[in-house]
Design an enzyme around this catalytic site. Structure first.
Site, PDB file in Angstrom:
ATOM      1  CB  CYS A  33      -9.980 -26.649  12.529  1.00  0.00           C
ATOM      2  SG  CYS A  33     -10.650 -25.175  13.370  1.00  0.00           S
ATOM      3  CG  HIS A  84     -17.651  -3.170   7.091  1.00  0.00           C
ATOM      4  ND1 HIS A  84     -18.423  -2.089   8.403  1.00  0.00           N
ATOM      5  CD2 HIS A  84     -18.523  -2.830   6.514  1.00  0.00           C
ATOM      6  CE1 HIS A  84     -19.678  -1.476   8.435  1.00  0.00           C
ATOM      7  NE2 HIS A  84     -19.402  -1.716   7.174  1.00  0.00           N
ATOM      8  CG  ASP A 134      -8.804 -29.660  11.951  1.00  0.00           C
ATOM      9  OD1 ASP A 134      -9.905 -30.197  11.290  1.00  0.00           O
ATOM     10  OD2 ASP A 134      -8.546 -29.591  13.289  1.00  0.00           O
ATOM     11  CB  THR A 188     -13.380 -25.228  17.557  1.00  0.00           C
ATOM     12  OG1 THR A 188     -12.547 -24.471  16.964  1.00  0.00           O
ATOM     13  CG2 THR A 188     -14.103 -25.654  18.201  1.00  0.00           C
ATOM     14  CG  HIS A 231     -14.531   0.286   5.623  1.00  0.00           C
ATOM     15  ND1 HIS A 231     -15.368  -0.136   6.631  1.00  0.00           N
ATOM     16  CD2 HIS A 231     -15.858   0.605   5.099  1.00  0.00           C
ATOM     17  CE1 HIS A 231     -16.500   0.756   7.687  1.00  0.00           C
ATOM     18  NE2 HIS A 231     -17.422   0.742   6.472  1.00  0.00           N
TER      19      HIS A 231
END
Ligand code: RB5
Length: 146
Positions: free
Chosen positions: A65, A98, A8, A67, A133
């Site tokens: 973005c 994993h 963004d 955060t 996994h």
């Protein structure tokens, strides 16, 4: 390897820096925008890079973005996407080993450029281990149907 990247407005400079770094490392990078600084909505760009991953236009995706939180939440709403929100390389490495994560997200306002480069490098070069996994990833994928 072909890598998709989307961001963004809070992460345009970071996207440009990460793109240049990856191109210098020899990756082919598909830029899904945004290119400017005008306010946009990160779910729209999450959708673009995830579509690139799911359609096999690219092998893995990077979503950025401010955060890394909003865009990773949006990515993880899309069926088939396993997006890892990482601020350090240990999580980036194990999200591939994993969890078979197919998109990595981080915050342009949280990590510096060098850490972002290391997160991207680690994510892109680490293979999925499979084995026990795979069973867990299969269970994650089944949650898409719930
Ligand atoms: C945009 O201001 C900001 O909300 C966005 O980049 C992101 O941090 C959301 O999670």
């Amino acid at each position: 390897m072909k890598v998709g990247i989307a961001n963004d407005h809070a992460a345009t400079d970071m996207k440009k820096a990460v793109m240049k770094h990856l191109q210098d490392e020899g990756y082919e990078v598909v830029d899904y925008g945004t290119d400017g600084y005008e306010s946009v909505d990160y779910p729209d760009y999450a959708e673009k890079v995830c579509h690139g991953v799911l359609s096999h236009e690219v092998d893995l995706g990077i979503a950025i973005c401010g955060t890394g939180v909003g865009i990773s939440i949006a990515c993880n709403k899309i069926k088939g996407i396993r997006c890892a929100h990482c601020s350090e390389t240990y999580s980036a490495e194990f999200s591939r080993r994993h969890n078979d994560a197919n998109v990595v997200a981080f915050g342009a306002r949280v990590v510096g450029e060098e850490i972002a480069f290391q997160i991207a490098d680690t994510f892109l070069k680490t293979p999925f281990e499979g084995g026990r996994h795979q069973r867990r990833v299969d269970k994650i994928n089944k949650l898409d149907e719930r």
